[in-house]
Design a protein around this motif. Structure first.
Motif, mmCIF file in Angstrom:
data_model
loop_
_atom_site.group_PDB
_atom_site.id
_atom_site.type_symbol
_atom_site.label_atom_id
_atom_site.label_comp_id
_atom_site.label_asym_id
_atom_site.label_seq_id
_atom_site.Cartn_x
_atom_site.Cartn_y
_atom_site.Cartn_z
ATOM 1 N N ALA A 19 4.241 5.665 4.483
ATOM 2 C CA ALA A 19 4.279 4.804 5.671
ATOM 3 C C ALA A 19 2.883 4.274 6.015
ATOM 4 N N PRO A 20 2.287 3.450 5.114
ATOM 5 C CA PRO A 20 0.952 2.911 5.398
ATOM 6 C C PRO A 20 0.962 2.028 6.648
ATOM 7 N N GLU A 21 -0.003 2.221 7.486
ATOM 8 C CA GLU A 21 -0.068 1.479 8.745
ATOM 9 C C GLU A 21 -1.210 0.457 8.754
ATOM 10 N N HIS A 22 -1.563 0.023 7.581
ATOM 11 C CA HIS A 22 -2.612 -0.990 7.511
ATOM 12 C C HIS A 22 -2.232 -2.089 6.516
ATOM 13 N N ALA A 23 -2.813 -3.242 6.709
ATOM 14 C CA ALA A 23 -2.625 -4.388 5.807
ATOM 15 C C ALA A 23 -3.975 -5.078 5.649
ATOM 16 N N PHE A 34 0.805 -1.223 0.000
ATOM 17 C CA PHE A 34 0.000 0.000 0.000
ATOM 18 C C PHE A 34 0.843 1.281 0.000
ATOM 19 N N LYS A 35 2.148 1.129 -0.103
ATOM 20 C CA LYS A 35 3.013 2.302 -0.157
ATOM 21 C C LYS A 35 2.817 3.037 -1.482
ATOM 22 N N THR A 36 2.602 4.342 -1.416
ATOM 23 C CA THR A 36 2.446 5.186 -2.606
ATOM 24 C C THR A 36 3.279 6.443 -2.419
#
Length: 344
Positions: A135-139, A128-130
């Motif tokens: 620093a995306p904190e979800h999966a 989810f990194k763009t």
């Protein structure tokens, strides 16, 4: 080994493993970044056929069969392991039905089929990194697996089915014409399970024959062994209708023949709405007059004429015990089986 031809079980594929939320923490990479790996895929439920087993006895005790779940993803972009598949080994000719009787899979001529797919593994936060979200904190969580209540049913695969009253000589005939060795004795219901035999005629022709036990008058109402084994001749294209004409049973051969025809019709009525059912009473039959070694020639001819007059059928007069005229019968059967296969 106990013969088991129907079981009700629950099958379930594995859940997908969740993706990981993780960030690099190495001293030489001060800006770090997401490094959560993907979750593993859940295991499938796969049915595989085998010619080396002839019963569903292995599925008699355990009622639920589940594939493994996929494992969670890890840090450093490590993906979680996939869950192991659940491999269900069943006899060739098995049928998988829903609880309401619908045919889901007919495993005749099929080596392997995936019945339930395992859930997909979830994506880790690296996915989810763009450019605007460094620093995306979800999966993703893993996808749920599937669950299904089924009826697993075995139907023997045979070209020819031998039908007739107990002690008509079915077991003796199948032992005479094939390598099958069923139990033989002079009391009713000697055979308590269907018997299969491979019959070889000449150098090239062969066919599979099944001895179906326990069919008597009133079977559709539960008399004797009932009609619990009739489903095993649903696949056959030809019936050998064996009648004891020796008089030793104390029964009337013509009445025996008529009673069995009636039971086939009743079975058809009970199953006419069943998915893919083809009526038994409309299939081709060969009348076989057995135990003729105990009768004089003129008596045999008289019985043959009685069948011709009442039912319009010609019968093969044989003796399964001595082998008298069995070869002529086998040649006729092989010819009919070959023709039916060419028409398929």
């Amino acid at each position: 080994m106990k013969f088991v031809d129907e079981v009700k079980i629950t099958i379930a594929s594995g859940h997908g493993g969740p993706g990981a939320v993780s960030f690099r923490r190495e001293s030489f990479a001060p800006r770090g970044g997401p490094d959560g790996g993907d979750g593993g895929k859940g295991g499938d439920v796969i049915f595989r056929t085998s010619r080396h087993i002839n019963s569903l006895v292995d599925y008699r005790n355990l009622k639920t069969y589940a594939a493994q779940n996929g494992q969670p993803g890890g840090k450093a972009n490590c993906s979680g392991p996939n869950g192991e598949d659940m491999i269900m080994i069943v006899p060739e000719g098995s049928v998988i039905r829903s609880q309401d009787g619908e045919v889901l899979y007919d495993l005749t001529g099929i080596e392997e089929v995936t019945v339930l797919k395992g859930g997909r593994g979830g994506k880790g936060n690296t996915f989810f990194k763009t450019s605007v979200n460094q620093a995306p904190e979800h999966a993703q969580p893993g996808e749920e697996g599937e669950s299904l209540d089924i009826i697993l049913e075995l139907k023997l695969i045979a070209d020819v089915g031998i039908i007739g009253f107990p002690n008509a000589g079915k077991s003796t005939l199948i032992s005479r014409i094939s390598a099958a060795k069923p139990k033989i004795a002079d009391y009713p219901f000697t055979t308590l399970t269907p018997q299969l035999g491979v019959v070889k005629v000449g150098d090239y022709s062969n066919f599979v024959v099944a001895d179906i036990p326990g069919l008597i008058k009133g079977a559709h109402q539960g008399v004797g062994l009932g009609i619990m084994f009739l489903k095993h001749i649903e696949r056959t294209s030809l019936f050998l209708h064996l009648v004891d004409v020796s008089g030793m049973s104390g029964r009337d051969p013509l009445q025996d023949y008529e009673d069995i025809q009636f039971e086939l019709q009743k079975y058809d009525e009970m199953n006419q709405d069943k998915d893919g059912f083809f009526p038994l009473s409309s299939r081709e039959q060969i009348l076989v007059l057995n135990k003729t070694d105990l009768l004089p020639k003129d008596q045999i001819e008289k019985i043959k004429q009685q069948f011709k007059k009442k039912f319009g059928v010609d019968g093969y007069a044989i003796s399964a015990v001595t082998g008298k005229q069995t070869q002529d019968l086998l040649v006729a059967v092989a010819d009919k089986v070959l023709k039916s296969k060419e028409e398929m």
